[in-house]
Design a protein around this motif. Sequence first.
Motif, mmCIF file in Angstrom:
data_model
loop_
_atom_site.group_PDB
_atom_site.id
_atom_site.type_symbol
_atom_site.label_atom_id
_atom_site.label_comp_id
_atom_site.label_asym_id
_atom_site.label_seq_id
_atom_site.Cartn_x
_atom_site.Cartn_y
_atom_site.Cartn_z
ATOM 1 N N UNK A 1 -12.879 -4.196 -3.799
ATOM 2 C CA UNK A 1 -12.564 -2.790 -4.039
ATOM 3 C C UNK A 1 -11.089 -2.662 -4.403
ATOM 4 N N UNK A 2 -10.725 -1.525 -4.975
ATOM 5 C CA UNK A 2 -9.311 -1.348 -5.336
ATOM 6 C C UNK A 2 -8.407 -1.542 -4.123
ATOM 7 N N UNK A 3 -7.276 -2.168 -4.354
ATOM 8 C CA UNK A 3 -6.349 -2.486 -3.281
ATOM 9 C C UNK A 3 -5.966 -1.260 -2.474
ATOM 10 N N UNK A 4 -5.750 -0.150 -3.152
ATOM 11 C CA UNK A 4 -5.256 1.029 -2.436
ATOM 12 C C UNK A 4 -6.318 1.673 -1.555
ATOM 13 N N UNK A 5 -7.551 1.236 -1.691
ATOM 14 C CA UNK A 5 -8.624 1.775 -0.842
ATOM 15 C C UNK A 5 -8.908 0.893 0.380
ATOM 16 N N UNK A 6 -8.204 -0.212 0.483
ATOM 17 C CA UNK A 6 -8.450 -1.114 1.623
ATOM 18 C C UNK A 6 -7.908 -0.518 2.920
ATOM 19 N N UNK B 1 -3.217 -11.297 -6.960
ATOM 20 C CA UNK B 1 -4.291 -10.308 -7.068
ATOM 21 C C UNK B 1 -3.729 -8.960 -7.535
ATOM 22 N N UNK C 1 0.829 -1.218 0.000
ATOM 23 C CA UNK C 1 0.000 0.000 0.000
ATOM 24 C C UNK C 1 0.858 1.262 0.000
ATOM 25 N N UNK D 1 -4.508 -6.730 -10.850
ATOM 26 C CA UNK D 1 -5.104 -5.395 -10.698
ATOM 27 C C UNK D 1 -4.196 -4.305 -11.264
ATOM 28 N N UNK E 1 -8.753 -6.739 -7.373
ATOM 29 C CA UNK E 1 -9.663 -5.982 -6.516
ATOM 30 C C UNK E 1 -10.272 -6.815 -5.389
#
Lengths: 244, 244, 244, 244
Positions: free
Chosen positions: B98-103, A173, A124, A177, B156
């Motif tokens: 959801x998009x990885x960066x929004x987790x 994943x 991240x 993505x 995602x």
Amino acid sequence: MAITKALAIIAGVGPGTGAAVAKRFAQEYNVVLLARSTSSLDPVVQEIQSLGGNAFGIPTDISDAKSVDEAFKQIAAKYPGTAVSAAVFNASAGLIKKPFLELSAEEWNSTWTVNGTGAFLFSQAVLPLLVASKHLAHPPTLIFTGATAGIKAFPNSATFAAGNFAKRALSQSLAKEFGPQGIHVSYAVIDGVIDIPKTKAWLNDVPDAKISPDAIANAYWHIHTQPRTAFTWEIDIRPYVEKW
Amino acid sequence: MAITKALAIIAGVGPGTGAAVAKRFAQEYNVVLLARSTSSLDPVVQEIQSLGGNAFGIPTDISDAKSVDEAFKQIAAKYPGTAVSAAVFNASAGLIKKPFLELSAEEWNSTWTVNGTGAFLFSQAVLPLLVASKHLAHPPTLIFTGATAGIKAFPNSATFAAGNFAKRALSQSLAKEFGPQGIHVSYAVIDGVIDIPKTKAWLNDVPDAKISPDAIANAYWHIHTQPRTAFTWEIDIRPYVEKW
Amino acid sequence: MAITKALAIIAGVGPGTGAAVAKRFAQEYNVVLLARSTSSLDPVVQEIQSLGGNAFGIPTDISDAKSVDEAFKQIAAKYPGTAVSAAVFNASAGLIKKPFLELSAEEWNSTWTVNGTGAFLFSQAVLPLLVASKHLAHPPTLIFTGATAGIKAFPNSATFAAGNFAKRALSQSLAKEFGPQGIHVSYAVIDGVIDIPKTKAWLNDVPDAKISPDAIANAYWHIHTQPRTAFTWEIDIRPYVEKW
Amino acid sequence: MAITKALAIIAGVGPGTGAAVAKRFAQEYNVVLLARSTSSLDPVVQEIQSLGGNAFGIPTDISDAKSVDEAFKQIAAKYPGTAVSAAVFNASAGLIKKPFLELSAEEWNSTWTVNGTGAFLFSQAVLPLLVASKHLAHPPTLIFTGATAGIKAFPNSATFAAGNFAKRALSQSLAKEFGPQGIHVSYAVIDGVIDIPKTKAWLNDVPDAKISPDAIANAYWHIHTQPRTAFTWEIDIRPYVEKW
């Protein structure tokens, strides 16, 4: 005016794969090294500097959100506006080999903490930097060092298996993505004993029975140089005498 | 003197697979059902009782050590000295797409909490009971309900992938460790939409496009009846029209 | 007026899996048995008849187009208009274990001849009958008996590996093509030594270390009874003490 | 006295991967090219010569034992006593996409003929040369060009699936048998459309959506340069936008 070299950020730097990868990538990039202790970082930083490279070590607990956040703030402060061309997640939990019923809850979580949470925090933090980087010689790359335990679960090591499978899943994943965004995400199945100081006494009956960390570093470098028409997600690496 | 029927303990009981498995195993065993809420448990317990079976529901947070411990104390108190013939881990975290960066970090951990920690706690509690059980009609069995996401990571949904890969790894490690002790550990790849109330509106263009929970239950029962000469670790289950 | 029982057609019938599968399916169907020699067929036919079942043995070279064609003509003549509910391809080439460079071209082709060509000829003959069959108790089913060598290639047995991988590929392609037509195609990974007369002397240090053919037959029967909402393509079967 | 460069022998040379691999390996080795027709060979030979390399084309039917034998006699005659450092099996059967029940026996055999028998004949001819070669810069290497169809079978293409699974099996068995002898055997999963003249009109909505043959060649070269402590058996290669 000097052109700033892009960065490579490597998490998990000890005397084996991490150090070798750092040295290899330092031939082209400024390298940032994250490891828990300065005693792991310092020798590698010094060796790279002595070879004419540029390295910056930041003591970091990769599984702690604040520590990772702090490390990336330091990176931003030291290399403002610098592109990040490559990132390698080389951190790994230690193998706990014992009967399942003897595992404590802490032991059960230990591999996940590094391979799950650590890989998540690092990804991240670094993916936005990779996505934002432009005009690079090679597609921005994120490589995960994996293990046999990521594809095959062994008895008496459920913890290690679960965390390593999870890390591989994350990498797949992310590859799916972020690939379409031009980011190259890979997973390396390191299938054998790596030739590092602490394995010095092992497997010496046969020459070259342990994996050379430099060879792993060269493979990672090759993956990094692949154009976006030809990304590799998974590669296995093992000594010629390994049974599999 | 009445002979006490052996137990089947099922974790994760809602209106779908868990209920169907409970009903199937209740044809032969006293069943214990673990689920977070009594609203999930009660209808299943009542249905089984109305069919002449014996069911005992215990509200349990499967990812909480104390809650699991308390549940197994209740089981021991209610069925003292009773053999446990089968256990099914059917709990599953919800899919976060959801998009990885929004987790968030909480979201990242959510699948692990159930599929990793929950599966660990349940396995540690139930395996000693399975190992200790003797004179059973079929080898003691521990089945994990898995998913496509346990063998293939989708974009995602990194969280879901990591937790499901981890659960599959646990099941494989346990199969290899406990198999030689005569315990049958299995993993079922449920590859498709299950036909439950909340999927009622889905996939209705084609008949039978959703997986029947009763068919899953029958497969689990078959696995349970396999003798130790012929254990199945992994089985995939999907509707005839599923693309894969 | 008697209702004609549907047929099950089994290719590859010796004293192990084939015979066990034939006996199991003969509990519900008229069974047709194909094997190279009458000495393989006769004891199985007689045993089934003695148990009150109905069996018809046809000496067939499964890798020879004319022989397969002739066999299916005999089936059509003996059971005109009869539905075919199940088919099992249980033929297998023998393992050739020797250094790759010592293999002859004939040896290289030997596994393909049975597992490739034989499986192709049998599938082409039997699938139209399965597709045409209506009003059956269970979806028409085609099961391939596979092996560890179908998912993992071992050294010094390239021939066996190639042919077994090919058979598994065929089964997967057919599962995907015929599944949507309601035909259930499966592949069973038999991972261990089967308990048959010629393995009598093997693995006797540990009880039940060899796979019971009857247990394989029960697994096939279970697969056959799965409704189309819940088809299994692949199932692995191994003794509890098997290392994998 | 001139030192003779070692040889690289490449089977299956058309305008795509084969030509690119030949050009890459010609930077270090004398290359021998095998293809069915001189019209495939000549342009590649000429291009390599024009770049200062050394190439020798031999029209060969790779699935015909006599033709392969004759080709290797010509190699021995032209390059007596010369080490063979690398071999690439790049031949591939065409994809036959049609319903299974419409396949002829010839069609069924067509992929096996090239990917099975051709790969066998080439491997048997070239492995003794690789084993005998000494004092090389890199471990002797045998790379098989593979495909998605080698790991996943699609509907309506059973022939292609069976032959590609078989080729992958061969490569894995050889990797395990010859690895301990220091021979590096690899399999490349080419997962996408390769950018060659006949695919010019495809996938042009997105830039770089097709695999660059030169990138494949670079990957093969990297694999060839791996030391025996770090052999890769399998690598996947796909465009960044590929769905998988």
